[in-house]
Design a protein around this motif. Structure first.
Motif, mmCIF file in Angstrom:
data_model
loop_
_atom_site.group_PDB
_atom_site.id
_atom_site.type_symbol
_atom_site.label_atom_id
_atom_site.label_comp_id
_atom_site.label_asym_id
_atom_site.label_seq_id
_atom_site.Cartn_x
_atom_site.Cartn_y
_atom_site.Cartn_z
ATOM 1 N N VAL A 109 0.837 -1.197 0.000
ATOM 2 C CA VAL A 109 0.000 0.000 0.000
ATOM 3 C C VAL A 109 0.870 1.244 0.000
ATOM 4 C CG1 VAL A 109 -2.004 -1.048 1.103
ATOM 5 C CG2 VAL A 109 -0.240 0.027 2.524
ATOM 6 N N ALA A 110 0.284 2.330 -0.518
ATOM 7 C CA ALA A 110 0.938 3.633 -0.568
ATOM 8 C C ALA A 110 0.031 4.664 0.100
ATOM 9 C CB ALA A 110 1.213 4.026 -2.017
ATOM 10 N N LYS A 111 0.637 5.767 0.494
ATOM 11 C CA LYS A 111 -0.095 6.839 1.163
ATOM 12 C C LYS A 111 -1.077 7.542 0.236
ATOM 13 C CE LYS A 111 0.742 11.135 3.661
ATOM 14 N NZ LYS A 111 1.703 11.812 4.527
ATOM 15 N N THR A 112 -0.698 7.757 -1.018
ATOM 16 C CA THR A 112 -1.521 8.544 -1.935
ATOM 17 C C THR A 112 -2.022 7.707 -3.107
ATOM 18 O OG1 THR A 112 0.291 9.244 -3.374
ATOM 19 C CG2 THR A 112 -0.111 10.580 -1.384
ATOM 20 N N ASP A 113 -2.930 8.293 -3.879
ATOM 21 C CA ASP A 113 -3.460 7.597 -5.051
ATOM 22 C C ASP A 113 -2.571 7.766 -6.282
ATOM 23 O OD1 ASP A 113 -3.978 10.167 -5.957
ATOM 24 O OD2 ASP A 113 -6.116 9.839 -6.257
ATOM 25 N N GLY A 114 -1.383 8.350 -6.099
ATOM 26 C CA GLY A 114 -0.456 8.501 -7.219
ATOM 27 C C GLY A 114 -1.040 9.354 -8.330
ATOM 28 N N THR A 115 -1.696 10.444 -7.955
ATOM 29 C CA THR A 115 -2.404 11.336 -8.898
ATOM 30 C C THR A 115 -3.344 10.563 -9.821
ATOM 31 O OG1 THR A 115 -0.543 11.389 -10.464
ATOM 32 C CG2 THR A 115 -0.632 13.153 -8.814
ATOM 33 N N GLY A 116 -4.149 9.709 -9.199
ATOM 34 C CA GLY A 116 -5.181 8.981 -9.929
ATOM 35 C C GLY A 116 -4.750 7.685 -10.571
ATOM 36 N N THR A 117 -3.539 7.219 -10.299
ATOM 37 C CA THR A 117 -3.055 5.989 -10.925
ATOM 38 C C THR A 117 -3.198 4.764 -10.022
ATOM 39 O OG1 THR A 117 -0.795 6.370 -10.148
ATOM 40 C CG2 THR A 117 -1.382 7.261 -12.322
ATOM 41 N N ARG A 118 -3.644 4.964 -8.775
ATOM 42 C CA ARG A 118 -3.797 3.851 -7.833
ATOM 43 C C ARG A 118 -5.231 3.790 -7.329
ATOM 44 N NH1 ARG A 118 1.186 6.129 -4.600
ATOM 45 N NH2 ARG A 118 2.900 5.338 -5.887
ATOM 46 N N SER A 119 -5.657 2.571 -7.030
ATOM 47 C CA SER A 119 -7.001 2.346 -6.497
ATOM 48 C C SER A 119 -6.954 2.212 -4.981
ATOM 49 C CB SER A 119 -7.597 1.080 -7.100
ATOM 50 O OG SER A 119 -7.771 1.244 -8.489
ATOM 51 N N LEU A 120 -8.088 2.434 -4.359
ATOM 52 C CA LEU A 120 -8.222 2.355 -2.915
ATOM 53 C C LEU A 120 -7.980 0.934 -2.424
ATOM 54 C CD1 LEU A 120 -9.118 3.804 -0.272
ATOM 55 C CD2 LEU A 120 -11.450 3.069 -0.840
ATOM 56 N N ALA A 121 -7.168 0.809 -1.380
ATOM 57 C CA ALA A 121 -6.951 -0.489 -0.744
ATOM 58 C C ALA A 121 -7.862 -0.634 0.461
ATOM 59 C CB ALA A 121 -5.494 -0.652 -0.315
ATOM 60 N N GLY A 122 -7.857 0.364 1.310
ATOM 61 C CA GLY A 122 -8.634 0.308 2.544
ATOM 62 C C GLY A 122 -8.216 1.439 3.459
ATOM 63 N N ARG A 123 -8.299 1.188 4.773
ATOM 64 C CA ARG A 123 -7.997 2.207 5.774
ATOM 65 C C ARG A 123 -6.804 1.763 6.615
ATOM 66 N NH1 ARG A 123 -10.906 6.270 6.848
ATOM 67 N NH2 ARG A 123 -12.724 5.386 5.840
ATOM 68 N N PHE A 124 -5.819 2.650 6.756
ATOM 69 C CA PHE A 124 -4.617 2.372 7.551
ATOM 70 C C PHE A 124 -4.977 2.299 9.028
ATOM 71 C CE2 PHE A 124 -0.981 4.542 9.835
ATOM 72 C CZ PHE A 124 -0.223 3.392 9.975
ATOM 73 N N MET A 125 -4.632 1.172 9.673
ATOM 74 C CA MET A 125 -5.016 0.953 11.062
ATOM 75 C C MET A 125 -3.825 0.788 12.006
ATOM 76 S SD MET A 125 -8.158 1.380 10.705
ATOM 77 C CE MET A 125 -8.755 1.002 12.334
ATOM 78 N N GLY A 126 -2.611 1.034 11.535
ATOM 79 C CA GLY A 126 -1.463 1.007 12.436
ATOM 80 C C GLY A 126 -0.288 0.218 11.908
ATOM 81 N N PHE A 127 0.807 0.375 12.632
ATOM 82 C CA PHE A 127 2.044 -0.335 12.298
ATOM 83 C C PHE A 127 2.124 -1.641 13.066
ATOM 84 C CE2 PHE A 127 3.059 4.068 11.309
ATOM 85 C CZ PHE A 127 3.626 3.933 10.058
ATOM 86 N N ASP A 128 2.920 -2.548 12.574
ATOM 87 C CA ASP A 128 3.148 -3.815 13.256
ATOM 88 C C ASP A 128 4.416 -3.710 14.086
ATOM 89 O OD1 ASP A 128 2.182 -6.695 13.369
ATOM 90 O OD2 ASP A 128 4.324 -6.947 12.958
ATOM 91 N N THR A 129 4.433 -4.328 15.245
ATOM 92 C CA THR A 129 5.600 -4.252 16.124
ATOM 93 C C THR A 129 6.690 -5.242 15.739
ATOM 94 O OG1 THR A 129 4.533 -5.777 17.677
ATOM 95 C CG2 THR A 129 4.259 -3.414 18.085
ATOM 96 N N GLN A 130 6.347 -6.262 14.976
ATOM 97 C CA GLN A 130 7.334 -7.266 14.580
ATOM 98 C C GLN A 130 7.901 -7.021 13.191
ATOM 99 O OE1 GLN A 130 5.908 -11.279 14.835
ATOM 100 N NE2 GLN A 130 7.875 -12.166 14.298
ATOM 101 N N TYR A 131 7.056 -6.599 12.260
ATOM 102 C CA TYR A 131 7.479 -6.412 10.874
ATOM 103 C C TYR A 131 7.495 -4.923 10.545
ATOM 104 C CZ TYR A 131 6.538 -11.394 10.771
ATOM 105 O OH TYR A 131 6.547 -12.731 11.053
ATOM 106 N N ASN A 132 8.685 -4.334 10.531
ATOM 107 C CA ASN A 132 8.840 -2.884 10.357
ATOM 108 C C ASN A 132 8.405 -2.375 8.997
ATOM 109 O OD1 ASN A 132 9.918 -3.096 12.870
ATOM 110 N ND2 ASN A 132 12.012 -2.652 12.270
ATOM 111 N N ASP A 133 8.424 -3.237 7.997
ATOM 112 C CA ASP A 133 8.073 -2.792 6.633
ATOM 113 C C ASP A 133 6.605 -3.063 6.293
ATOM 114 O OD1 ASP A 133 8.358 -5.570 6.588
ATOM 115 O OD2 ASP A 133 9.264 -5.609 4.602
ATOM 116 N N CYS A 134 5.798 -3.395 7.305
ATOM 117 C CA CYS A 134 4.395 -3.716 7.080
ATOM 118 C C CYS A 134 3.468 -2.814 7.893
ATOM 119 C CB CYS A 134 4.132 -5.164 7.466
ATOM 120 S SG CYS A 134 4.974 -6.362 6.412
#
Length: 139
Positions: A109-134
């Motif tokens: 997932v990315a923060k922005t829609d890439g100026t209309g080039t990306r579709s909605l994934a969902g809602r960001f609900m937090g970081f994981d404590t074990q996997y830093n890149d997720c």
């Protein structure tokens, strides 16, 4: 159909998983975003990450449709929070908590829609404590 004047039984399901018909020649991969096209068919996991796609959840198993549109049905998990990759180039950060995030590729997932080039994934609900890149995303 007309209104009823008697009690009826209405079937229901919990919405935790849904069957989705696959587009012809589509291969979907377990653990990746379950995305449909404008015609309502699941697209191949390798084609995920563009505009005008609708994310319904995460595939619970891999499946391939070597036949016509809709000939094969696969199941996606939905209405849950999923642990997915955070973009390296357009990352979600703490100030985005609760905000919508967008599909960069079939597992990221990315923060922005890439100026209309990306579709909605969902809602960001937090970081994981074990996997830093997720990050956790509610779909």
């Amino acid at each position: 159909m007309t209104k009823t004047n008697i009690a009826i039984v209405t079937e229901c399901r919990d919405g935790a998983s849904i069957p989705i018909a696959l587009l012809a020649n589509a291969l979907v991969l377990q653990g990746t975003f379950a995305v449909i096209n404008a015609d309502g068919y699941a697209i191949a996991s390798t084609d995920v990450g563009g505009a005008n796609q609708t994310c319904l959840g995460i595939w619970d198993h891999s499946a391939e449709n070597t036949g016509a549109d809709g000939e094969i049905i696969a199941t996606a998990n939905c209405n849950k929070q999923f642990l997915v990759r955070n973009s390296n180039t357009d990352p979600v950060n703490q100030t985005d908590l609760g905000n919508q995030v967008y599909i960069e590729d079939n597992q990221t997932v990315a923060k922005t829609d890439g100026t209309g080039t990306r579709s909605l994934a969902g809602r960001f609900m937090g970081f994981d404590t074990q996997y830093n890149d997720c990050v956790w995303v509610e779909i």
